[in-house]
Enzyme design. Structure first.
Site, mmCIF file in Angstrom:
data_model
loop_
_atom_site.group_PDB
_atom_site.id
_atom_site.type_symbol
_atom_site.label_atom_id
_atom_site.label_comp_id
_atom_site.label_asym_id
_atom_site.label_seq_id
_atom_site.Cartn_x
_atom_site.Cartn_y
_atom_site.Cartn_z
ATOM 1 C CG HIS A 69 56.003 50.549 45.119
ATOM 2 N ND1 HIS A 69 54.677 50.168 45.287
ATOM 3 C CD2 HIS A 69 56.425 49.945 43.979
ATOM 4 C CE1 HIS A 69 54.324 49.381 44.289
ATOM 5 N NE2 HIS A 69 55.369 49.226 43.480
ATOM 6 C CG ASP A 120 35.081 25.488 48.581
ATOM 7 O OD1 ASP A 120 35.099 24.892 49.675
ATOM 8 O OD2 ASP A 120 36.085 25.645 47.868
ATOM 9 C CG HIS A 150 56.164 45.286 45.913
ATOM 10 N ND1 HIS A 150 56.588 45.699 44.674
ATOM 11 C CD2 HIS A 150 57.162 44.494 46.417
ATOM 12 C CE1 HIS A 150 57.780 45.179 44.422
ATOM 13 N NE2 HIS A 150 58.152 44.453 45.467
ATOM 14 C CG ASP A 156 -3.834 33.061 33.072
ATOM 15 O OD1 ASP A 156 -2.652 33.187 32.719
ATOM 16 O OD2 ASP A 156 -4.774 33.644 32.509
ATOM 17 C CG ASP A 157 -0.624 30.847 30.305
ATOM 18 O OD1 ASP A 157 -1.587 30.456 29.622
ATOM 19 O OD2 ASP A 157 -0.207 32.013 30.300
ATOM 20 C CG ASP A 209 51.651 69.823 27.129
ATOM 21 O OD1 ASP A 209 50.527 69.386 27.431
ATOM 22 O OD2 ASP A 209 52.266 70.674 27.789
ATOM 23 C CG ASP A 242 -11.157 -1.071 42.801
ATOM 24 O OD1 ASP A 242 -11.766 0.003 42.645
ATOM 25 O OD2 ASP A 242 -10.905 -1.860 41.882
ATOM 26 C CD GLU A 253 47.474 67.226 27.112
ATOM 27 O OE1 GLU A 253 48.334 66.620 26.434
ATOM 28 O OE2 GLU A 253 47.772 67.988 28.041
#
Length: 1463
Positions: free
Chosen positions: A1182, A1286, A1186, A796-797, A1053, A537, A1088
């Site tokens: 398919h 993660d 699929h 500047d703020d 159509d 001090d 259409e």
């Protein structure tokens, strides 16, 4: 005073002063309490002479007894005082108030022979109406009779109104006087009030309103039997159409009693409260204690206003606990907060007595010092110097002049000289101006007086005695001796130099221990071998420590400080070791709040207080390669502007921001001036557009402005501004020349004066980035040193917020200002904001809330496009806190290509929208601050105009609001817009708070999931709840997935001739109906839609409609809720009316049933019918794998429409919609990994981000070891350089980190629900589970089906980048990467060679040229900007060895070379 003096006399007065106010308390009754009680009796119409006898006190207690439960604190105190006086008169011994009340209670019970107890005055509880002994309705012989109000009660009521004039006391006074009264009695009280008829009229209006509400809520049941008591009406309760007997019967009948008296009292109280608010308009929030106002006066005003508040007791209790402390002045607030939670009013009044005086401030400072010891000690200023104690009164040593018993001698007690007193003695001043050398040549410790030689009381630059030359000579001699000693120790002990080097914090030119003032300079010292923490001090003369035992050889001393005087023990010649240096000095021990070393020890250590001046280093800036600075002529300016610019430049030159440009500077940029906002001063502007084009690019470090809703709630806020922000940043010297500009003269009367900038100029593109970077560097140490401080800096703020005390907060702000000022930044006082409200970034901040600064909408007769743009900008700015702001119709005013000055024609909708916005803005809104420990929530609402509003809040406190009205598609769906709103809110929340809120969405879960089946990309949306705030988002019509049995089927159509724009639309049904409509100026799509609209209009409640237009099918399947197309809106309206409707698509012109018939109907056989093959093999493929649409289209050559129809007709694939593929920007080696769960098994999934290739398998447990083994398998098959997961425990385990380190994988982690996180693998988990569900029946175990699903996804799913399967895409990427690396390696080798060549018949060798490619017969050479093809026989290839080049004289140079390089 006669009656008051005769209340208690002689021994009775002595007995009074022995009774304590509280049990176990220190305070006792005094005669002043008797005087106060006599004054209070007059308010209740009681004579003060009643206090003189026991019987009189008993009468008073009988009157006050029923009023105590609902009475005020004054009434309870009066009751307690009368109880004590009764005990004295009755010669009953009582130690305190509570005991006196108990004795009175026993006496009253014995006299009245009842078991009722006296009500407690500590916790008031309202007794039920009618239960009492002194009420107008009394029970006599089992019957209730009415006793009129006494004149004394009516007189007390009239006197209360006349004295208080409808002050806050009137309401509790009426409550007390009317307890148990009938409406007849209450009307009698109101009729006694002669004046204040305006207030009486207000009460009558309230009575009429309440009576009407009562009648509306209690209708007449019907005719009653003869003799039965009717139910009371509103007028009966008011006493105008009922008798006293009827009122008593209603109140006390056994079945369904109606307390008409209590109801009427409540109505009157509402009216009285309204009158009180009118007569006393002061709001309780405005009751604040003045800086010098006594706390008791402030409490009186507070409670007076509190009584006038129209609210329930719970709110009043909160106001008492919160506002009473919050609105006190800083001195009292500091005292009150030290009392703990919920102190009593008496404790507050006692604690705040004498607040503001010098004694109280000294106590506060001492307590603050003691509280600060644990976290961070603060300096303690020790007392006056007492090192070399010598009495200047008698000349003897061992005592001071204060303690001297000899006759007093005139003069200073410090130095003994006449002409001044000790307080103004120059020897008491501390000088710390350094004389010794600074820099790297300085010794280990700064120069100072020799601890063994010079007197430690003297200062370095002000001698205490003797000529100045002798003192300086002694100091220089001591300094030379110290430097020589340190140099000798350095040469002999290398460790000493190393130790000293480690103590140096940084190289700023001072080679000594340095203590930054960002925190208190606390060090560990050893006093006679005992370690203590001490504060260095420089403001203390002496050194004082506590907790150290130094023996009995001491002198008692008394020293003074901030906290008062301290008794200490002074020890001389004590060994002190601190900072690796030993000294002997005088030290004191005592009860000090903090251990300090004062100037006596600091001087002995050779310490000094230095102020190094920091300097901002300019950042080097360059022009773009090949560019030169601007060389533009200055355009002419008016005389007024020239004079203004001249004045501005001269001022900037004086402040060192400009300097004259030398005549050799060739650059110039035009300058001009504009008026500032106040229209009185000028602002200089320079057109740096040309310089900005040629200056190197910069990066904006701060991408947005901070929002007040993201600020944490703090008790204290300070806002300051950095003045001339850019002009405080030095510009690099090499770049200054490019900022040159010229001030012209009128009529070219003299050469123009030229300047260049020495600082960052306004308008130059590098100023913002450099300023942001510099401010961050400047404030970074401050942020680290004060982690509990919120420091928000945008350009500047600067905003500083904390929960510290006023003193500590102001100290930190002062440190920041000194830091900025020391670096050359100014902090102007006119923009320094210490008290709320704070103007910041367009907001108005308060410690507990924030608002927008006042918004004023422009008023104009003529509006231009630019005006509308500004208006919309202001409204969008206001929408962040004002809910309901709309701008859609305003924006429609300026649609299309319009010039800024073009006049705008207003529409009725736009005018109505503007007026509605004005009404919204007229009602001020407030926002709250963020509390991290509370959950963040977002509530979304939709209005009737398809505009979405949302609020982000924490509980009931709104942080901010917003709106969303973007409609990108012509046909919109509310659920799709809702997903966009959620995405916007999520991004906004991540930016402001760094977390995703919990959403409350206005949509039913079934509606959401029905739409989500087709648009599953929104699965990243986090937790959300359904809220039933209308209007809800709904799917407006029931579109079923299966044909409706028994319903009519329509085949539609439409066709159009492209040349004539004529067309037809029609339909045909399976029941033989058909219809055709001719169209003009139409298109195929419109035709259409017209055909579909005709079918929907003519169909019944249920219908099947088959279309061959993918355009129509896409619109209907999206289930739009509104559209900009008139035909689509007509279709929506008709489909809403249907119970159920099935819509399907078939390929056009395929000869399919009714579709072919309607096609002939509308086109008359013009179109060509095409039959497609391989549909059946594609369907079989398919059903097995699929496969997706693109895989079927690629493998079997089907049109995408047919392939999509095959997928759509599959019941399993129809559960989820077709993915909307997008391009992922990812490197080749980037993978994402995650774990998912299915049927109780753990599946680990890895996805190659760039290709979508998937690796997955079932693992026994979700552990780090299993994850690491899977990662090793993955890395052994495919190139992997970056793994993103993660932050699960298995991915952050040491096993995975070790494998990643061994392979060389960069590992990163994300957070849930972040779009830039592990979204690819999250979506792939969803895909994998869908694929497994489609083929689940083809395998028994989960392990097998997972691998089968992976095969289908990698090899049977085509699309995305390159229209390839994920396996093809990954292999293609790997091979492409290898090829690129090979070519780059080859090109890098070719760049090391140079080519000399001959062209045509010219025998001269040309070159060298750069070798681009070498083939078998020729080479490609780049010469300057030209590229030439040279035959091999005319080219000589050499290798570039840097400074030496050798000509290739033979073809053998192209073969083997010594260095192994081959071209």
């Amino acid at each position: 005073m006669g009656a008051r003096n005769s209340v208690l006399r002689g021994k009775k007065a002595d007995e009074l002063e022995k009774i304590r106010l509280r049990p176990g308390g220190k305070k006792k009754y005094r005669l002043k309490h008797i005087v106060w009680a006599a004054n209070e009796l007059d308010r209740f119409g009681l004579a003060e002479s009643l206090l003189e006898s026991k019987e009189g006190c008993q009468k008073i207690l009988t009157v006050l007894d029923p009023l105590v439960p609902t009475g005020s604190e004054n009434l309870k105190s009066l009751f307690n005082t009368v109880c004590v006086i009764w005990c004295i008169h009755a010669e009953e011994k009582a130690k305190d108030t509570e005991e006196a009340k108990q004795k009175v209670q026993r006496h009253l019970v014995a006299e009245t022979k009842t078991t009722e107890k006296m009500p407690s005055t500590s916790r008031p509880t309202a007794p039920p109406s009618g239960n009492g002994g002194n009420f107008p309705v009394q029970q006599v012989a089992g019957n209730y009779t009415h006793v009129p109000l006494s004149p004394r009660t009516l007189n007390a009521w009239v006197k209360l109104v006349e004295e208080k004039k409808f002050g806050a006391e009137v309401v509790p006074g009426f409550q007390a006087l009317s307890e148990g009264c009938t409406p007849y009695d209450i009307n009698q009280m109101l009729n006694c009030v002669g004046d204040h008829q305006a207030a009486m009229q207000i009460i009558r209006e309230i009575i009429n309103e309440e009576a009407a509400d009562w009648d509306a809520q209690h209708p007449i049941p019907g005719p009653l039997p003869a003799g039965q008591l009717r139910e009371p009406r509103g007028s009966d309760i008011a006493g105008t159409t009922s008798t006293v007997e009827e009122q008593i019967q209603w109140m006390f009948r056994p079945q369904n009693p109606v307390p008409v008296g209590s109801i009427y009292r409540r109505w009157i109280q509402i009216g009285l409260q309204k009158c009180v608010r009118m007569y006393n308009p002061t709001n309780i929030l405005d009751i604040k204690q003045g800086p010098k106002e006594p706390f008791q006066s402030y409490v009186d005003r507070f409670y007076k206003s509190l009584r006038a508040e129209q609210t329930d007791p719970a709110v009043k209790n909160w106001m008492t606990q919160t506002l009473l402390v919050q609105n006190a002045n800083p001195d009292c607030k500091l005292v009150l907060k030290g009392l703990g939670i919920n102190p009593t009013l008496e404790e507050m009044l006692t604690a705040c007595q004498g607040v503001g005086g010098p004694g109280q401030k000294a106590r506060l400072m001492a307590e603050a010092l003691k509280e600060a010891m644990a976290p961070a000690p603060i300096p303690f200023a020790a007392a006056q110097q007492r090192r070399t104690i010598k009495c200047w009164n008698c000349g003897k040593e061992g005592h001071s002049a204060r303690q001297c018993r000899a006759p007093r001698r005139q003069g200073c007690w410090k130095c003994g000289k006449a002409g001044h007193i000790m307080a103004k003695c120059p020897e008491r001043q501390a000088g710390f101006l350094r004389v010794g050398p600074m820099g790297k040549e300085a010794p280990q410790f700064p120069c100072g007086p020799n601890p063994a030689g010079a007197d430690t009381n003297s200062t370095p630059d002000r001698p205490s005695r003797g000529p100045t030359r002798e003192v300086h000579a002694a100091r220089e001699k001591a300094e030379r001796a110290e430097r020589e000693a340190i140099q000798r120790s350095d040469r002999g002990l290398p460790a000493a130099r190393e130790t000293r080097d480690t103590m140096q914090r940084d190289d700023r030119g001072l080679a000594a221990p340095q203590f930054s003032l960002w925190k208190r300079p606390v060090v560990t010292a050893h006093v006679e071998g005992q370690p203590v923490e001490v504060l260095l001090d420089t403001g203390a003369d002496d050194s004082i420590v506590a907790g150290v035992e130094l023996g009995s050889n001491y002198s008692p001393k008394i020293v003074g400080g901030i906290g008062g005087f301290i008794n200490t023990k002074e020890y001389k010649n004590v060994e002190i070791r601190v900072l690796n240096k030993r000294v002997r000095a005088t030290i004191m021990t005592g009860d000090t709040p903090i251990n300090i070393f004062g100037r006596n020890i600091l001087t002995a250590l050779g310490m000094s207080l230095n102020l190094p001046v920091a300097k901002i280093e300019p950042i080097k800036i360059m022009l773009k390669p090949g560019k030169d600075g601007p060389k533009l002529r200055q355009w002419p300016l008016t005389k007024e502007k020239i004079e203004a610019l001249k004045e501005i430049c001269e001022k900037m030159e004086r402040e060192g921001q400009l300097e004259e440009a030398p005549p050799t500077n060739p650059y110039n940029t035009p300058t001009f001036a504009i008026k500032k906002k106040d229209k009185n001063k000028w602002r200089m502007l320079i057109d740096f557009r040309e310089l900005n084009k040629v200056t190197q690019d910069f990066t904006e470090i701060q991408l947005g402005i901070p929002h007040p809703a993201g600020l944490a709630k703090k008790k204290r806020i300070t806002v300051l501004d950095v003045g001339d922000a850019y002009f405080s940043i030095p510009l690099h010297e090499d770049f200054r020349q490019y900022t040159a500009f010229t001030l012209p003269s009128i009529n070219n009367a003299e050469p123009g004066k030229r300047y260049i900038y020495k600082v960052s100029p306004q308008g130059w593109k590098g100023s913002p980035a450099i300023f942001q970077y510099t401010m961050r560097q400047v404030l970074e140490p401050f942020r680290k040193a004060n982690p509990d401080i919120i420091l928000i800096q945008y350009m500047d703020d600067i905003l500083i917020a904390s929960d510290r005390t006023d003193l500590e907060h102001d100290r930190v702000v002062l440190q920041l200002k000194e830091l900025l000022n020391g670096l050359g930044f100014s902090t102007p006082d006119e923009k320094f904001q210490k008290d709320p409200p704070y103007q910041w970034m367009g907001y108005e901040l308060w410690p507990t809330k924030w608002k927008l600064q006042r918004i004023q909408l422009p008023q104009k007769e003529v509006w231009t496009v630019n005006d509308i743009q500004k208006l919309v900008g202001v409204l969008n700015w206001a929408a962040q806190i004002y809910p309901g702001i709309k701008t859609r119709n305003l924006c429609r005013l300026i649609r299309g290509k319009m010039t800024l000055t073009e006049e705008v024609q207003w529409t009725e909708l736009a005018e109505a929208e503007l007026e509605e916005n004005k009404i919204i803005l007229s009602q001020e809104q407030e926002g709250c601050y963020y509390q991290e420990e509370k959950e963040l929530e977002a509530t979304v609402q939709k209005d009737q105009d398809n505009q979405w509003t949302y609020k982000i809040h924490q509980g009931g406190k709104i942080l901010k609001v917003g709106k969303y009205a973007k409609v990108k598609n012509t046909h919109t769906n509310g659920v799709r817009l809702l997903a966009q709103v959620v995405q916007k809110i999520g991004k906004e929340a991540l930016v402001i708070w760094g977390r995703i809120p919990k959403f409350h969405l206005p949509v039913e879960r079934d509606t959401w999931e029905q739409w989500w089946d087709n648009y599953w990309q929104v699965t990243w949306i986090p937790d959300w709840d359904f809220i039933s705030t209308p209007p809800l988002v709904r799917l407006v019509f029931n579109l079923v997935k299966d044909p409706i049995l028994g319903a009519e089927t329509f085949y539609t159509d439409g066709s159009c001739n492209k040349q004539s724009r004529e067309g037809k639309a029609g339909y045909i049904t399976d029941r033989g109906r058909d219809k055709v409509r001719l169209l003009e100026q139409t298109t195929n799509q419109q035709a259409e839609l017209e055909a579909f609209a005709m079918a929907v209009t003519d169909s019944g409640p249920k219908a099947n409609i088959i279309v061959d237009s993918q355009y129509v099918m896409g619109i209907v399947a999206g289930q739009p809720t509104e559209s900009e197309s008139k035909i689509v809106n007509q279709i929506i309206e008709e489909m809403i009316k249907k119970e159920a409707i099935y819509v399907a698509w078939v390929p056009a012109h395929k000869g399919i049933g009714g579709n072919q018939e309607v096609d002939h109907l509308v086109s008359q056989g013009i179109r060509q019918v095409l039959f497609l093959e391989k549909i059946e093999p594609a369907q079989e493929e398919h059903e097995k794998y699929h496969s997706n649409v693109k895989e079927l289209s690629h493998k079997f050559g089907l049109p995408k429409l047919v392939a999509r129809q095959i997928v759509n007709t599959c019941t399993q694939c129809q559960q989820k919609g077709e993915a909307i593929h997008g391009q992922v920007n990812a490197e080749l080696g980037t993978w994402q990994m995650d774990c998912t769960h299915l049927e109780g098994k753990i599946i680990i999934v890895a996805v190659h981000v760039a290709s979508g290739f998937i690796e997955a398998e079932v693992i026994p447990q979700e552990s780090g070891r299993q994850t690491a083994l899977f990662l090793l398998k993955l890395a052994s098959r495919w190139p992997i350089t970056h793994l993103h997961t993660d932050n699960g425990a298995n991915f952050t385990s040491q096993e995975v980190k070790m494998v990643a380190w061994w392979i060389g994988i960069e590992q990163s982690f994300g957070v849930p629900y972040n779009p830039q996180s592990q979204g690819v693998v999250e979506a792939m988990n969803h895909h994998l589970k869908n694929q497994i569900s489609r083929i689940r029946e083809q395998a028994n175990t989960v392990e097998t089906i997972v691998l089968m699903a992976v095969h289908c996804m990698n090899f049977k799913r085509r699309g995305g980048i390159g229209d390839m399967t994920p396996a093809e895409r990954l292999i293609n990427m790997v091979t492409a990467e290898q090829e690129i690396q090979f070519l780059q390696a080859k090109n890098s080798k070719l760049q090391n060679f140079r080519v000399y060549f001959r062209e045509g018949r010219d025998q001269l060798w040309k070159g060298p040229g750069e070798l681009l490619w070498k083939g078998d017969g020729a080479v490609i050479v780049k010469v300057g900007a030209d590229i030439k093809i040279i035959p091999r026989r005319k080219a000589k290839i050499i290798k570039d060895y840097g400074g030496r080049q050798e000509m290739d004289s033979g073809s053998n140079l192209e073969g083997a070379r010594e260095d192994g390089e081959v071209a």
